[in-house]
Design a protein around this motif. Structure first.
Motif, short mmCIF file in Angstrom:
data_model
loop_
_atom_site.label_atom_id
_atom_site.label_comp_id
_atom_site.label_asym_id
_atom_site.label_seq_id
_atom_site.Cartn_x
_atom_site.Cartn_y
_atom_site.Cartn_z
N VAL A 1 0.46 8.17 12.13
CA VAL A 1 -0.57 7.26 12.62
C VAL A 1 -1.52 6.97 11.45
O VAL A 1 -1.88 7.89 10.70
N ALA A 2 -1.88 5.70 11.30
CA ALA A 2 -2.74 5.31 10.17
C ALA A 2 -3.49 4.05 10.51
O ALA A 2 -2.99 3.21 11.26
N PRO A 3 -4.70 3.87 9.96
CA PRO A 3 -5.44 2.62 10.18
C PRO A 3 -4.66 1.44 9.62
O PRO A 3 -3.96 1.57 8.61
N PRO A 4 -4.74 0.26 10.24
CA PRO A 4 -3.99 -0.91 9.77
C PRO A 4 -4.25 -1.24 8.30
O PRO A 4 -3.31 -1.54 7.56
N SER A 5 -5.50 -1.17 7.86
CA SER A 5 -5.81 -1.52 6.48
C SER A 5 -5.12 -0.59 5.50
O SER A 5 -4.69 -1.01 4.42
N LEU A 6 -4.99 0.69 5.85
CA LEU A 6 -4.30 1.64 4.98
C LEU A 6 -2.81 1.38 5.00
O LEU A 6 -2.14 1.45 3.96
N SER A 7 -2.25 1.08 6.18
CA SER A 7 -0.82 0.82 6.30
C SER A 7 -0.41 -0.39 5.48
O SER A 7 0.68 -0.44 4.90
N GLU A 8 -1.29 -1.41 5.45
CA GLU A 8 -0.98 -2.65 4.74
C GLU A 8 -1.28 -2.55 3.25
O GLU A 8 -0.96 -3.47 2.49
N GLY A 9 -1.90 -1.46 2.82
CA GLY A 9 -2.28 -1.32 1.42
C GLY A 9 -1.59 -0.15 0.74
O GLY A 9 -0.38 -0.15 0.52
N VAL A 10 -2.36 0.88 0.42
CA VAL A 10 -1.86 1.97 -0.41
C VAL A 10 -0.73 2.75 0.24
O VAL A 10 0.12 3.32 -0.46
N LEU A 11 -0.68 2.79 1.57
CA LEU A 11 0.36 3.57 2.23
C LEU A 11 1.75 3.02 1.95
O LEU A 11 2.72 3.77 1.93
N SER A 12 1.86 1.72 1.70
CA SER A 12 3.17 1.14 1.39
C SER A 12 3.72 1.72 0.09
O SER A 12 4.93 2.01 -0.01
N THR A 13 2.87 1.94 -0.90
CA THR A 13 3.32 2.54 -2.16
C THR A 13 3.70 4.00 -1.96
O THR A 13 4.73 4.47 -2.47
N ILE A 14 2.87 4.73 -1.22
CA ILE A 14 3.14 6.15 -0.98
C ILE A 14 4.46 6.33 -0.24
O ILE A 14 5.29 7.19 -0.59
N LEU A 15 4.69 5.52 0.78
CA LEU A 15 5.92 5.66 1.57
C LEU A 15 7.15 5.22 0.79
O LEU A 15 8.25 5.76 1.01
N THR A 16 7.01 4.26 -0.10
CA THR A 16 8.15 3.87 -0.94
C THR A 16 8.60 5.04 -1.79
O THR A 16 9.80 5.34 -1.89
N ARG A 17 7.67 5.75 -2.37
CA ARG A 17 8.02 6.93 -3.17
C ARG A 17 8.59 8.03 -2.29
O ARG A 17 9.55 8.72 -2.68
N PHE A 18 8.02 8.21 -1.13
CA PHE A 18 8.50 9.24 -0.20
C PHE A 18 9.94 8.97 0.22
O PHE A 18 10.80 9.88 0.22
N LEU A 19 10.24 7.71 0.56
CA LEU A 19 11.58 7.37 1.02
C LEU A 19 12.60 7.39 -0.11
O LEU A 19 13.80 7.55 0.14
N ASP A 20 12.15 7.25 -1.34
CA ASP A 20 13.06 7.42 -2.48
C ASP A 20 13.53 8.87 -2.55
O ASP A 20 14.67 9.14 -2.97
N ARG A 21 12.66 9.80 -2.17
CA ARG A 21 13.02 11.22 -2.18
C ARG A 21 13.84 11.61 -0.96
O ARG A 21 14.68 12.50 -1.04
N PHE A 22 13.58 10.96 0.17
CA PHE A 22 14.26 11.28 1.43
C PHE A 22 14.89 10.01 2.01
O PHE A 22 14.40 9.48 3.01
N PRO A 23 15.95 9.52 1.39
CA PRO A 23 16.53 8.23 1.81
C PRO A 23 17.10 8.21 3.22
O PRO A 23 17.27 7.14 3.80
N LYS A 24 17.41 9.39 3.79
CA LYS A 24 17.98 9.42 5.14
C LYS A 24 16.92 9.55 6.23
O LYS A 24 17.24 9.50 7.42
#
Length: 303
Positions: free
Chosen positions: A98-121
């Motif tokens: 759960v995250a505020p919309p402004s965070l989801s649309e901003g910095v969280l996209s970068t954080i999750l891209t890196r996270f999903l690179d580590r855990f692709p499944k």
């Protein structure tokens, strides 16, 4: 009174899809079977959940009242199912955030891209709810983790501070005040302002800053997201006073950012339930978030 789980599922699917026919397709049942389940639920509850008008179902006010709780409850069941599959396959699972919309649309996209690179499944679900609902979802483990704005004082939540950012003003580059490095309540006197919703902790601090300087803010427009506030500022409706961390993701065209003084800091934290150990996927996301925010510039000291 004991409500039937299958009837509640039929109710939820009907609310989600908008019709008993669509709900039947999602549940692998016939439309009459779904209708019978809903009728049984209404009989058990003692009140109608839908208006029947020419074969169409429209939710009653009572249905709207109980839907969010039913949805949260089934979200918990889905989390159990995901946990079992995660344990079975080790490198797969569902991480509910759960995250505020402004965070989801901003910095969280970068954080999750890196996270999903580590855990692709791994599958990720991001939900945006009211602040109190988001906290409750994490506390009762309907969601695995979340991002929250401090301060917060709840014994059922564990928080890990991630960042602190300035309060800034967003305005067109051609505006006369754009020549200043810092903007104060005195400089903003009589200027139309775009502020985030009344009653939040940061809004109270902004209001206090103006009151302490003897300036009455001219609030032209109130909104509820940093992105919309920056968009309105770019159109010249007013000067937006927002969080710098969020604002930099929405500044466009010739819009500029200037630091607001007196200094008002916005602190963000990662939260998990204090009632159970943090799961390994949430811990990995926390590690990724810390790495991202550690790489950002630290906030300057107050002027």
């Amino acid at each position: 009174m004991k409500l039937n789980l299958r009837s509640l599922e039929a109710f939820r699917e009907t609310m989600l899809s908008g019709s008993a026919t669509a709900a039947a397709g999602r549940m692998g049942l016939t439309q009459p079977a779904v209708s019978r389940l809903i009728a049984q639920l209404e009989q058990d509850a003692g009140f109608e959940l839908f208006y029947r008008e020419k074969g169409r179902l429209s939710p009653t006010p009572e249905a709207l009242m109980i839907y969010e709780e039913v949805d949260l409850a089934f979200g918990g069941l889905e989390r159990i199912d995901a946990l079992v599959r995660d344990i079975a396959t080790f490198n797969a699972g569902l991480l509910k955030i759960v995250a505020p919309p402004s965070l989801s649309e901003g910095v969280l996209s970068t954080i999750l891209t890196r996270f999903l690179d580590r855990f692709p499944k791994v599958r990720v679900s991001i939900d945006s709810r009211s602040t109190e609902t988001a906290r409750n979802m994490v506390a009762n483990r309907t969601a695995d983790c979340g991002f929250v704005k401090l301060p917060m004082d709840r014994a059922d939540l564990s928080t890990f501070t991630l960042s602190a950012s300035e309060t800034v003003c967003v305005l067109p580059g051609a505006h006369p005040l754009a020549k200043h490095e810092f903007l104060t309540p005195e400089l903003l006197r009589a200027e139309p302002l775009v502020l985030l919703g009344f009653g939040t902790w940061s809004r109270r601090q902004i209001d206090d800053a103006f009151r302490d300087r003897g300036v009455r803010p001219d609030v032209k427009l109130e909104t509820h997201t940093v992105g919309s506030a920056c968009a309105f500022a770019a159109e010249g409706i007013g000067i937006a006073i927002v969080n710098a961390l969020m604002a930099k993701n929405f500044v466009r065209g010739d819009t500029v950012i200037r630091t607001f003084r007196p200094q008002i800091l916005h602190e963000y934290a990662f939260m998990t339930s204090a009632l159970a150990p943090m799961n390994r996927l949430a811990a990995a996301l926390l590690e990724e978030a810390r790495g991202y925010f550690d790489a950002l510039d630290k906030p300057t000291t107050a002027a």
